[in-house]
Write a protein that holds these residues in place. Structure first.
Motif, mmCIF file in Angstrom:
data_model
loop_
_atom_site.group_PDB
_atom_site.id
_atom_site.type_symbol
_atom_site.label_atom_id
_atom_site.label_comp_id
_atom_site.label_asym_id
_atom_site.label_seq_id
_atom_site.Cartn_x
_atom_site.Cartn_y
_atom_site.Cartn_z
ATOM 1 N N THR A 259 41.132 37.730 41.745
ATOM 2 C CA THR A 259 41.034 38.974 42.507
ATOM 3 C C THR A 259 40.566 38.659 43.921
ATOM 4 O OG1 THR A 259 38.775 39.356 41.747
ATOM 5 C CG2 THR A 259 40.535 40.440 40.503
ATOM 6 N N ASP A 260 40.848 39.580 44.817
ATOM 7 C CA ASP A 260 40.461 39.432 46.217
ATOM 8 C C ASP A 260 40.235 40.833 46.769
ATOM 9 O OD1 ASP A 260 40.190 38.942 48.915
ATOM 10 O OD2 ASP A 260 42.073 37.849 49.131
ATOM 11 N N PRO A 261 39.049 41.115 47.328
ATOM 12 C CA PRO A 261 38.780 42.469 47.834
ATOM 13 C C PRO A 261 39.713 42.882 48.977
ATOM 14 C CG PRO A 261 36.904 41.009 48.255
ATOM 15 C CD PRO A 261 37.904 40.231 47.472
ATOM 16 N N ARG A 262 40.299 41.905 49.672
ATOM 17 C CA ARG A 262 41.182 42.223 50.798
ATOM 18 C C ARG A 262 42.641 42.353 50.382
ATOM 19 N NH1 ARG A 262 37.943 37.753 52.309
ATOM 20 N NH2 ARG A 262 39.745 36.584 51.629
ATOM 21 N N ASN A 263 42.974 41.881 49.176
ATOM 22 C CA ASN A 263 44.358 41.876 48.722
ATOM 23 C C ASN A 263 44.401 42.416 47.293
ATOM 24 O OD1 ASN A 263 47.003 41.346 48.080
ATOM 25 N ND2 ASN A 263 46.913 39.160 48.532
ATOM 26 N N ASP B 255 46.826 50.524 42.642
ATOM 27 C CA ASP B 255 45.649 51.143 43.232
ATOM 28 C C ASP B 255 44.415 50.313 42.863
ATOM 29 O OD1 ASP B 255 43.799 52.859 44.360
ATOM 30 O OD2 ASP B 255 44.011 54.421 42.849
ATOM 31 N N GLN B 256 43.485 50.195 43.813
ATOM 32 C CA GLN B 256 42.251 49.426 43.610
ATOM 33 C C GLN B 256 41.422 49.980 42.449
ATOM 34 O OE1 GLN B 256 41.758 46.788 45.791
ATOM 35 N NE2 GLN B 256 40.062 46.068 44.558
ATOM 36 N N LYS B 257 41.553 51.274 42.182
ATOM 37 C CA LYS B 257 40.747 51.911 41.142
ATOM 38 C C LYS B 257 41.301 51.685 39.741
ATOM 39 C CE LYS B 257 39.004 55.427 44.240
ATOM 40 N NZ LYS B 257 38.974 56.830 44.603
ATOM 41 N N GLU B 258 42.532 51.209 39.625
ATOM 42 C CA GLU B 258 43.098 50.920 38.310
ATOM 43 C C GLU B 258 42.328 49.779 37.659
ATOM 44 O OE1 GLU B 258 47.288 50.143 38.213
ATOM 45 O OE2 GLU B 258 47.730 51.870 39.473
ATOM 46 N N PRO B 259 42.109 49.860 36.351
ATOM 47 C CA PRO B 259 41.396 48.761 35.681
ATOM 48 C C PRO B 259 42.256 47.502 35.643
ATOM 49 C CG PRO B 259 42.221 50.323 34.075
ATOM 50 C CD PRO B 259 42.491 50.924 35.432
ATOM 51 N N LEU B 260 41.588 46.366 35.596
ATOM 52 C CA LEU B 260 42.306 45.102 35.469
ATOM 53 C C LEU B 260 42.903 45.019 34.066
ATOM 54 C CD1 LEU B 260 39.774 42.644 37.136
ATOM 55 C CD2 LEU B 260 41.971 43.384 38.063
#
Length: 149
Positions: free
Chosen positions: A51-55, A72-77
Motif C-alpha cells: 500500500t502507499d498513501p499517495r497511490n 476508493d481509499q475507504k474501501e477495505p483491502l
C-alpha cells in the motif's frame, strides 16, 4: 486474477477488473482471513501489504502482499486467495499453504431468492406434467372451460 496479474501483463487493470468483478467479489478475502491463513498478527499483515498513501493502487510488488484493485481509499483491502498463497510460499517461505474461502452466511435476500427459485421449480414441474405443451393450447382450453355469457 489479482493485481499481480495486472502488474505482470500489459493489459489495462480497469478493463480486466470490470470483466471479472462480479466473479471476483465472491472469492476475495479480507484482512481477518489473511491473518488467520498466515498465522500472523493484524499489524504484520498490514506491514506486508503493498500500500502507499499517495497511490491508491500501487504497481505489483513481488516482495509484498498485493491487494485487489480499489476505486476508493475507504474501501477495505481485499485479497485474492492465490495472491495470499503466493506471498506465503514465495516471501514467507511457508511450505504448506492452504487458503480456505468460506461461503458467507445466508442473508434475508439469499433466503428470499432461494424460496422464489423453489417456487419456480414447482411451477415448472406442474407445467411439465400437464398435457398442454403450448401457451396457445392452454388459452384455448381456458376459453372452452368458461361458459359463454
Amino acid at each position: 486474477m489479482g493485481q499481480g496479474a495486472f502488474g505482470q501483463s500489459g493489459a489495462d487493470p480497469s478493463a480486466e477488473l470490470a470483466a471479472n468483478s462480479s466473479e471476483q467479489a465472491e472469492n476475495l478475502i479480507g484482512i481477518d482471513e489473511v491473518q488467520r491463513s498466515l498465522n500472523r498478527s493484524r499489524a504484520s499483515v498490514y506491514r506486508y501489504t503493498n500500500t502507499d498513501p499517495r497511490n491508491l493502487n500501487p504497481p505489483f510488488n513481488p516482495r509484498k502482499l498485493n491487494p485487489e484493485y480499489r476505486s476508493d481509499q475507504k474501501e477495505p483491502l481485499m485479497f485474492h486467495p492465490n495472491e495470499v498463497a503466493r506471498f506465503a510460499r514465495d516471501v514467507l517461505r511457508i511450505k504448506e499453504v492452504t487458503v480456505e474461502v468460506l461461503n458467507s452466511p445466508s442473508t434475508a435476500t439469499q433466503q428470499l431468492l432461494s424460496s422464489i427459485l423453489d417456487e419456480l421449480r414447482t411451477i415448472r414441474e406442474l407445467l411439465d406434467s400437464s398435457n398442454i405443451t403450448t401457451l396457445d393450447a392452454r388459452r384455448e382450453q381456458h376459453d372452452q372451460a368458461r361458459p359463454a355469457a
